[in-house]
Design a protein around this motif. Structure first.
Motif, mmCIF file in Angstrom:
data_model
loop_
_atom_site.group_PDB
_atom_site.id
_atom_site.type_symbol
_atom_site.label_atom_id
_atom_site.label_comp_id
_atom_site.label_asym_id
_atom_site.label_seq_id
_atom_site.Cartn_x
_atom_site.Cartn_y
_atom_site.Cartn_z
ATOM 1 N N LEU A 175 -19.976 -11.850 18.746
ATOM 2 C CA LEU A 175 -21.431 -11.695 18.626
ATOM 3 C C LEU A 175 -21.866 -11.931 17.172
ATOM 4 O O LEU A 175 -22.867 -12.593 16.899
ATOM 5 N N ALA A 176 -21.064 -11.401 16.227
ATOM 6 C CA ALA A 176 -21.360 -11.615 14.807
ATOM 7 C C ALA A 176 -21.324 -13.107 14.482
ATOM 8 O O ALA A 176 -22.123 -13.616 13.688
ATOM 9 N N MET A 177 -20.404 -13.811 15.130
ATOM 10 C CA MET A 177 -20.299 -15.263 14.928
ATOM 11 C C MET A 177 -21.584 -15.955 15.391
ATOM 12 O O MET A 177 -22.103 -16.846 14.727
ATOM 13 N N GLN A 178 -22.101 -15.492 16.534
ATOM 14 C CA GLN A 178 -23.332 -16.095 17.064
ATOM 15 C C GLN A 178 -24.512 -15.810 16.145
ATOM 16 O O GLN A 178 -25.366 -16.676 15.936
ATOM 17 N N VAL A 179 -24.536 -14.604 15.577
ATOM 18 C CA VAL A 179 -25.643 -14.253 14.665
ATOM 19 C C VAL A 179 -25.571 -15.133 13.410
ATOM 20 O O VAL A 179 -26.572 -15.685 12.965
ATOM 21 N N LEU A 180 -24.363 -15.269 12.862
ATOM 22 C CA LEU A 180 -24.204 -16.098 11.652
ATOM 23 C C LEU A 180 -24.597 -17.547 11.951
ATOM 24 O O LEU A 180 -25.265 -18.202 11.150
ATOM 25 N N PHE A 181 -24.193 -18.024 13.110
ATOM 26 C CA PHE A 181 -24.510 -19.398 13.508
ATOM 27 C C PHE A 181 -26.035 -19.567 13.614
ATOM 28 O O PHE A 181 -26.604 -20.508 13.073
ATOM 29 N N ALA A 182 -26.663 -18.602 14.304
ATOM 30 C CA ALA A 182 -28.120 -18.684 14.490
ATOM 31 C C ALA A 182 -28.836 -18.690 13.142
ATOM 32 O O ALA A 182 -29.830 -19.377 12.948
ATOM 33 N N ARG A 183 -28.299 -17.943 12.199
ATOM 34 C CA ARG A 183 -28.927 -17.817 10.888
ATOM 35 C C ARG A 183 -28.811 -19.097 10.056
ATOM 36 O O ARG A 183 -29.694 -19.423 9.283
ATOM 37 N N HIS A 184 -27.701 -19.795 10.152
ATOM 38 C CA HIS A 184 -27.446 -20.888 9.197
ATOM 39 C C HIS A 184 -27.318 -22.285 9.801
ATOM 40 O O HIS A 184 -27.244 -23.259 9.062
ATOM 41 N N HIS A 185 -27.226 -22.405 11.134
ATOM 42 C CA HIS A 185 -26.813 -23.704 11.659
ATOM 43 C C HIS A 185 -27.814 -24.832 11.406
ATOM 44 O O HIS A 185 -27.413 -25.977 11.220
ATOM 45 N N VAL A 186 -29.106 -24.501 11.336
ATOM 46 C CA VAL A 186 -30.083 -25.581 11.145
ATOM 47 C C VAL A 186 -29.942 -26.203 9.755
ATOM 48 O O VAL A 186 -29.882 -27.423 9.597
ATOM 49 N N ARG A 187 -29.828 -25.355 8.742
ATOM 50 C CA ARG A 187 -29.689 -25.883 7.380
ATOM 51 C C ARG A 187 -28.371 -26.653 7.205
ATOM 52 O O ARG A 187 -28.340 -27.702 6.562
ATOM 53 N N VAL A 188 -27.306 -26.088 7.779
ATOM 54 C CA VAL A 188 -26.007 -26.771 7.655
ATOM 55 C C VAL A 188 -26.083 -28.125 8.369
ATOM 56 O O VAL A 188 -25.596 -29.141 7.867
ATOM 57 N N TYR A 189 -26.746 -28.123 9.538
ATOM 58 C CA TYR A 189 -26.897 -29.363 10.305
ATOM 59 C C TYR A 189 -27.642 -30.415 9.475
ATOM 60 O O TYR A 189 -27.234 -31.576 9.397
ATOM 61 N N ARG A 190 -28.734 -30.001 8.851
ATOM 62 C CA ARG A 190 -29.530 -30.969 8.077
ATOM 63 C C ARG A 190 -28.747 -31.499 6.877
ATOM 64 O O ARG A 190 -28.846 -32.673 6.541
ATOM 65 N N PHE A 191 -27.963 -30.621 6.262
ATOM 66 C CA PHE A 191 -27.139 -31.049 5.130
ATOM 67 C C PHE A 191 -26.131 -32.099 5.590
ATOM 68 O O PHE A 191 -25.972 -33.151 4.967
ATOM 69 N N THR B 182 -23.238 -20.766 0.567
ATOM 70 C CA THR B 182 -22.565 -21.714 -0.338
ATOM 71 C C THR B 182 -21.210 -22.111 0.249
ATOM 72 O O THR B 182 -20.830 -23.287 0.235
ATOM 73 N N TRP B 183 -20.518 -21.125 0.778
ATOM 74 C CA TRP B 183 -19.212 -21.374 1.419
ATOM 75 C C TRP B 183 -19.395 -22.320 2.611
ATOM 76 O O TRP B 183 -18.644 -23.292 2.775
ATOM 77 N N LEU B 184 -20.418 -22.065 3.415
ATOM 78 C CA LEU B 184 -20.679 -22.915 4.587
ATOM 79 C C LEU B 184 -20.958 -24.357 4.170
ATOM 80 O O LEU B 184 -20.436 -25.304 4.770
ATOM 81 N N LEU B 185 -21.777 -24.523 3.128
ATOM 82 C CA LEU B 185 -22.115 -25.888 2.694
ATOM 83 C C LEU B 185 -20.898 -26.601 2.104
ATOM 84 O O LEU B 185 -20.746 -27.813 2.267
ATOM 85 N N ALA B 186 -20.031 -25.833 1.428
ATOM 86 C CA ALA B 186 -18.814 -26.456 0.873
ATOM 87 C C ALA B 186 -17.913 -26.945 2.010
ATOM 88 O O ALA B 186 -17.373 -28.059 1.951
ATOM 89 N N ILE B 187 -17.776 -26.126 3.055
ATOM 90 C CA ILE B 187 -16.955 -26.552 4.206
ATOM 91 C C ILE B 187 -17.619 -27.756 4.874
ATOM 92 O O ILE B 187 -16.955 -28.738 5.228
ATOM 93 N N ALA B 188 -18.936 -27.677 5.030
ATOM 94 C CA ALA B 188 -19.679 -28.759 5.694
ATOM 95 C C ALA B 188 -19.515 -30.075 4.937
ATOM 96 O O ALA B 188 -19.313 -31.138 5.538
ATOM 97 N N ARG B 189 -19.596 -30.001 3.637
ATOM 98 C CA ARG B 189 -19.465 -31.213 2.822
ATOM 99 C C ARG B 189 -18.079 -31.821 3.004
ATOM 100 O O ARG B 189 -17.942 -33.029 3.196
ATOM 101 N N TYR B 190 -17.067 -30.957 2.957
ATOM 102 C CA TYR B 190 -15.693 -31.421 3.116
ATOM 103 C C TYR B 190 -15.504 -32.094 4.485
ATOM 104 O O TYR B 190 -14.936 -33.178 4.588
#
Lengths: 186, 230
Positions: free
Chosen positions: A19-35, A72-80
Motif C-alpha cells: 500500500l505504501a508503494m501505491q501511495v509513493l507511486f501516486a505521489r510521484h509517478h506523473v513527474r517521473v513519467y514526464r522526466f 531526487t533518488w527517483l529521478l536519478a533512477i529514472a535517468r539511468y
C-alpha cells in the motif's frame, strides 16, 4: 491533515508494504513519467520505464539512505533507466531527434512569431534544445531541484551543473533570437 | 585590477544562480546575495526577467505532456507480485512500535502536547484499574478485562466486522470512531486488519449493510467489511 513523509513510505516499502508503494507511486509517478518522456520521447516506452523505476524502489528501499530527497533518488533512477533504454536501441541517441518526437504539434518558431505568440515560440525553442540542456532546464525549473540535487541526479560536479545551466539558457536565448524574439539577453 | 576581477567573478557567480533563485531553491544566504545584486544591477534584473519567463514556459511545457495511463501502475503491481523479493518481505505481523513512531513523527508539536496529556490521563486510568483489580482480588474476585477481549462475554456472540484504518488516521481519530459507533476491537491486527464488535446481538442484514456503508464513508476508515460467521 497530516501526510506520511516520503521517507516514512520508503521505510514501510522496505518492510514489504504494498500500500505504501501505491501511495509513493501516486505521489510521484506523473513527474517521473514526464522526466522520462522528455528523455525517451515515446509515451508507451516512458510508461514501461516508470514501472521499472518503481520496481527498483521496491527492491532497493532498504538501501535508501536519506541523504537526498526521495524524489531526487527517483529521478536519478529514472535517468539511468532512460539512458540505458536509449543505449539498447542502435541509431537512437539522447539527441534532438528524440525531442522532435514529443514536440508540440504547433507552429514552427518562425510561424508562431509571426502570430506574435512569444509563449508558443519559447516552448518550441525549449523542445529544440539539446537533451543535455533540456534535462538540466527541466530539473531546475520543473522538478525544482537545487544545484546539489541536480549534481546527484546527473552525476556531475556542482560547478558543472551551474555552467551547464548557464549555457542552456544562453542557447535558448540564441534560438529565440533566431526565431525573432529579442529579450535583451544574451 | 584585482578588485575588478573579483567583482566580475562575483557577478558571474550571481548570474549562474539566477535560475535557482527564480525556482526558490537557493539557501537563504545565497538568495539574499542575489536579491542585493538584482537591486543594484539593472542588466542583471533584465536577465532575471528572462529566467522567470523560461521557468513559466518550462512548467507549462512539462504540464502539457499529460500523465501515464493506469497501465503503468498495473504493470508495476504485477511485477511486484512476481518479484522474488516480495514473498520474503511481506509483513506477517503488525509492529506497534513502528506504527506509533510513524504516527508520532507526523504530529505537530501542539498535537504532541495533547497526546502527552492524553498519555498522562491513560496512565492515571491504568493506575485506577490496577487499584480496582487489587481491591477486587482482596474481595475474593480476580475478574479483569483486557482492552480488547472481555472475559465476561461469550466468545463470538454478537455482530462483527473487519476494519482497517486510513494511514493518516491518528489514535484520537480511531478512538473517536470507536466511541461514535460504540464499537470494540476484539481481535487483531492481522496485517493491518482488526476485528471489531459492532453489536452484542446479531443485527438484521439491512441494518448491518447500512452500518458498514456508513463506516466505509468515514475518513478514518480505509476498509471495512462484514466478518463472516465462524
Amino acid at each position: 491533515m497530516q501526510t506520511t513523509t516520503d521517507e516514512a513510505l520508503i521505510g514501510r516499502i522496505a518492510g514489504g508494504d504494498k500500500l505504501a508503494m501505491q501511495v509513493l507511486f501516486a505521489r510521484h509517478h506523473v513527474r517521473v513519467y514526464r522526466f522520462v518522456l522528455r528523455l525517451v520521447g515515446e509515451p508507451s516506452r516512458a510508461e514501461d520505464l516508470i514501472s521499472e523505476v518503481f520496481l527498483d524502489v521496491w527492491r532497493q528501499a532498504d538501501r535508501f539512505e536519506a541523504r537526498s530527497q526521495v524524489s531526487t533518488w527517483l529521478l536519478a533512477i529514472a535517468r539511468y533507466k532512460a539512458l540505458s533504454a536509449l543505449r539498447k536501441r542502435p541509431d537512437e541517441e539522447l539527441d534532438d531527434e528524440t525531442a522532435q518526437a514529443i514536440e508540440d504539434p504547433g507552429d514552427d518558431p518562425e510561424v508562431a512569431m509571426q502570430k506574435k505568440d512569444t509563449s508558443v515560440v519559447l516552448r518550441q525553442c525549449l523542445t529544440k534544445l539539446s537533451a543535455e540542456h533540456r534535462e538540466i532546464i527541466d530539473l531546475v525549473y520543473y522538478h525544482e531541484k537545487s544545484v546539489e540535487e541536480v549534481s546527484k541526479i546527473v552525476g556531475v560536479p556542482e560547478n558543472t551543473v551551474k555552467t551547464r545551466m548557464f549555457y542552456a539558457r544562453k542557447r535558448l536565448g540564441e534560438l529565440l533570437k533566431a526565431a525573432g524574439v529579442e529579450r535583451g539577453w544574451p | 585590477m584585482n578588485m575588478i576581477k573579483n567583482k566580475a567573478s562575483e557577478r558571474e557567480e550571481i548570474e549562474a544562480l539566477l535560475p535557482w533563485h527564480a525556482a526558490g531553491t537557493l539557501s537563504r544566504r545565497d538568495a539574499q546575495k542575489v536579491e542585493q545584486a538584482l537591486a543594484r544591477d539593472a542588466e542583471l534584473a533584465i536577465q532575471y526577467e528572462t529566467v522567470r519567463q523560461d521557468l513559466v514556459e518550462t512548467i507549462g511545457l512539462n504540464e502539457s505532456l499529460g500523465a501515464p495511463s493506469a497501465r503503468a501502475m498495473q504493470k508495476l503491481m504485477a511485477d511486484i507480485e512476481a518479484d522474488a523479493s516480495t514473498a520474503r518481505r511481506v509483513k506477517t505481523s503488525f509492529n506497534l512500535g513502528e506504527w506509533l513512531s510513524d504516527k508520532l513523527s507526523s504530529f505537530s508539536p501542539r498535537t504532541l502536547a495533547w497526546s502527552a496529556t492524553a498519555a498522562a490521563l491513560a496512565i492515571v486510568l491504568q493506575a485506577g484499574l490496577l487499584a480496582g483489580m487489587f481491591v477486587n482480588e482482596k474481595q475474593g474476585g480476580a475478574l479483569f478485562d483486557t482492552a480488547s477481549i472481555s472475559r465476561s462475554e461469550p466468545a463470538m456472540a454478537g455482530t462483527y466486522a473487519l476494519i482497517s484504518f486510513a494511514p493518516q488516521a491518528s489514535a484520537a481519530d480511531i478512538t473517536k470512531l470507536m466511541q461514535t459507533y460504540n464499537m470494540k476491537i476484539v481481535e487483531g491486527p492481522s496485517g493491518e486488519v482488526f476485528t471489531v464488535k459492532l453489536a452484542v446481538t446479531g443485527m438484521p442484514k439491512e441494518d448491518l449493510a447500512r452500518l458498514i456503508k456508513q463506516l466505509q464513508d468515514e475518513k478514518t476508515v480505509r476498509f471495512v467489511g462484514q466478518k463472516s460467521a465462524e
